[in-house]
Write an enzyme that holds these catalytic residues in place. Structure first.
Site, PDB file in Angstrom:
ATOM      1  N   SER A  29       0.844  -1.204   0.000  1.00 24.12           N
ATOM      2  CA  SER A  29       0.000   0.000   0.000  1.00 24.12           C
ATOM      3  C   SER A  29       0.876   1.250   0.000  1.00 24.12           C
ATOM      4  O   SER A  29       2.094   1.163   0.124  1.00 24.12           O
ATOM      5  CB  SER A  29      -0.930  -0.012   1.210  1.00 24.12           C
ATOM      6  OG  SER A  29      -0.158   0.119   2.371  1.00 24.12           O
ATOM      7  N   GLY A  30       0.222   2.387  -0.137  1.00 25.16           N
ATOM      8  CA  GLY A  30       0.952   3.653  -0.175  1.00 25.16           C
ATOM      9  C   GLY A  30       0.913   4.260  -1.569  1.00 25.16           C
ATOM     10  O   GLY A  30       0.390   3.668  -2.515  1.00 25.16           O
ATOM     11  N   GLY A  83       6.061  -0.471  -0.918  1.00 30.31           N
ATOM     12  CA  GLY A  83       6.932   0.664  -0.619  1.00 30.31           C
ATOM     13  C   GLY A  83       7.478   0.558   0.794  1.00 30.31           C
ATOM     14  O   GLY A  83       7.347  -0.470   1.466  1.00 30.31           O
ATOM     15  N   ALA A  84       8.098   1.633   1.272  1.00 28.89           N
ATOM     16  CA  ALA A  84       8.626   1.674   2.642  1.00 28.89           C
ATOM     17  C   ALA A  84       8.782   3.125   3.056  1.00 28.89           C
ATOM     18  O   ALA A  84       8.797   4.035   2.212  1.00 28.89           O
ATOM     19  CB  ALA A  84       9.969   0.955   2.727  1.00 28.89           C
ATOM     20  N   ASP A  85       8.893   3.326   4.361  1.00 25.48           N
ATOM     21  CA  ASP A  85       9.117   4.682   4.881  1.00 25.48           C
ATOM     22  C   ASP A  85      10.600   4.959   5.084  1.00 25.48           C
ATOM     23  O   ASP A  85      11.043   6.104   4.965  1.00 25.48           O
ATOM     24  CB  ASP A  85       8.350   4.865   6.194  1.00 25.48           C
ATOM     25  CG  ASP A  85       6.851   4.727   5.968  1.00 25.48           C
ATOM     26  OD1 ASP A  85       6.346   5.373   5.042  1.00 25.48           O
ATOM     27  OD2 ASP A  85       6.209   3.941   6.680  1.00 25.48           O
ATOM     28  N   LYS A  95       7.940   0.508   7.955  1.00 26.43           N
ATOM     29  CA  LYS A  95       6.748   0.696   7.137  1.00 26.43           C
ATOM     30  C   LYS A  95       5.577   1.005   8.072  1.00 26.43           C
ATOM     31  O   LYS A  95       5.686   0.897   9.279  1.00 26.43           O
ATOM     32  CB  LYS A  95       6.443  -0.578   6.339  1.00 26.43           C
ATOM     33  CG  LYS A  95       7.519  -0.909   5.326  1.00 26.43           C
ATOM     34  CD  LYS A  95       7.232  -2.171   4.513  1.00 26.43           C
ATOM     35  CE  LYS A  95       5.825  -2.325   4.037  1.00 26.43           C
ATOM     36  NZ  LYS A  95       5.304  -1.167   3.303  1.00 26.43           N
ATOM     37  N   GLY A  96       4.474   1.395   7.468  1.00 25.39           N
ATOM     38  CA  GLY A  96       3.287   1.642   8.285  1.00 25.39           C
ATOM     39  C   GLY A  96       2.841   3.085   8.300  1.00 25.39           C
ATOM     40  O   GLY A  96       1.911   3.439   9.028  1.00 25.39           O
ATOM     41  N   GLY A  97       3.496   3.909   7.446  1.00 19.36           N
ATOM     42  CA  GLY A  97       3.054   5.301   7.344  1.00 19.36           C
ATOM     43  C   GLY A  97       1.580   5.391   6.979  1.00 19.36           C
ATOM     44  O   GLY A  97       0.876   6.310   7.395  1.00 19.36           O
ATOM     45  N   GLU A 104       0.446  -5.804   5.584  1.00 22.09           N
ATOM     46  CA  GLU A 104       1.625  -5.859   4.711  1.00 22.09           C
ATOM     47  C   GLU A 104       2.550  -6.993   5.149  1.00 22.09           C
ATOM     48  O   GLU A 104       3.087  -7.716   4.301  1.00 22.09           O
ATOM     49  CB  GLU A 104       2.355  -4.509   4.756  1.00 22.09           C
ATOM     50  CG  GLU A 104       1.583  -3.418   4.022  1.00 22.09           C
ATOM     51  CD  GLU A 104       2.131  -2.018   4.234  1.00 22.09           C
ATOM     52  OE1 GLU A 104       1.746  -1.132   3.468  1.00 22.09           O
ATOM     53  OE2 GLU A 104       2.924  -1.811   5.160  1.00 22.09           O
TER      54      GLU A 104
HETATM   55  C1  5RP Z   1       1.910   1.900   4.375  1.00 21.44           C
HETATM   56  C2  5RP Z   1       3.338   1.694   4.011  1.00 21.44           C
HETATM   57  C3  5RP Z   1       3.836   2.320   2.766  1.00 21.44           C
HETATM   58  O1  5RP Z   1       4.455   1.352   1.978  1.00 21.44           O
HETATM   59  C4  5RP Z   1       4.831   3.387   3.132  1.00 21.44           C
HETATM   60  O2  5RP Z   1       4.203   4.309   4.010  1.00 21.44           O
HETATM   61  C5  5RP Z   1       5.385   4.116   1.913  1.00 21.44           C
HETATM   62  O3  5RP Z   1       4.366   4.855   1.312  1.00 21.44           O
HETATM   63  P1  5RP Z   1       4.619   5.826   0.101  1.00 21.44           P
HETATM   64  O4  5RP Z   1       4.867   4.987  -1.099  1.00 21.44           O
HETATM   65  O5  5RP Z   1       3.330   6.628   0.015  1.00 21.44           O
HETATM   66  O6  5RP Z   1       5.794   6.703   0.434  1.00 21.44           O
HETATM   67  O7  5RP Z   1       4.093   1.052   4.705  1.00 21.44           O
HETATM   68  O8  5RP Z   1       1.587   1.273   5.589  1.00 21.44           O
END
Ligand code: 5RP
Length: 212
Positions: A29-30, A83-85, A95-97, A104
């Site tokens: 997600s993201g 994706g990742a933060d 992750k988890g933004g 996930e």
């Molecule tokens: C959501 C996530 C997303 O993968 C993470 O926040 C990255 O998001 P983005 O692609 O919008 O930067 O872990 O829970």
């Protein structure tokens, strides 16, 4: 210089190369994943089935004609794209933004090949230096878990107006540099009331694609 959105599109497009015909696709997600989903119709074959890590990704997949399966309906996924933060040189991630960390982790654990897609802003030398660590918590354990996270040296902040797809809350742990991601992932998971935390170290990505 490219904008962050342009970088996200570059890396999302690169991830298309990992999608194989006749495989069930795992999707995180993201916003980077959202772009990845929007590009799926460009593949020379149709992606028939996917498992999604969030309700939002599920809706986006359906919008491009992909049937979304429940995780209970599959035993393995060919590839999981997410994706990742934050990402370290060792490939550890937070992750988890978007509050989807638990689903996930579940969908990632089903896949044979976890591909992480990020733009260069996500690169860090140590986890916790750029982004607060999200922890999904059963609502009645909010204060108890917060106390334990403080004992570990962090500063947990309740994420306002956020209920996860699983009906839980998120604590964002600030001021929390993570020196040993593998150990800390387990330590936080062992706190009663924690559903999961955003450190992805025990099951890290097989490959991290970074758009520079
Ligand atoms: C959501 C996530 C997303 O993968 C993470 O926040 C990255 O998001 P983005 O692609 O919008 O930067 O872990 O829970």
């Amino acid at each position: 210089m490219k904008t962050q959105n342009e970088l996200k599109e570059i890396v999302a497009r690169k991830a298309l190369e990992f999608v194989q015909p006749q495989q069930v696709l795992g999707v995180g997600s993201g916003s980077t994943v959202k772009i990845f989903i929007s590009l799926l119709p460009e593949l020379p074959f149709k992606v028939e089935y996917a498992v999604a890590a969030s309700k939002e990704s599920e809706a986006n997949l359906k919008a491009v004609g992909v049937q979304v399966l429940d995780a209970n309906e599959v035993t393995t996924l060919g590839v999981y794209i997410d994706g990742a933060d934050e990402v370290t040189p060792e490939g550890y991630m937070t992750k988890g933004g978007g509050a989807a960390l638990t689903r996930e982790k579940i969908v990632a654990s089903l896949s044979e090949n976890f591909i992480c897609i990020v733009d260069k802003s996500k690169k860090v030398s140590q986890l916790g230096t750029q982004f607060a660590l999200p922890v999904e918590v059963i609502p009645m354990a909010r204060e108890a878990v917060s106390r334990e996270l403080r004992k570990l040296g962090g500063n947990p902040v309740y994420r306002e107006n956020c209920i996860t797809d699983n009906g839980n809350i998120i604590l964002d742990v600030h001021d929390f540099v993570i020196e040993d991601p593998i150990a800390m992932e387990q330590i936080i998971n062992n706190i009663p009331g924690v559903v999961s935390n955003g450190i992805f170290a025990r099951n890290k990505a097989n490959q991290v694609l970074v758009a520079e």
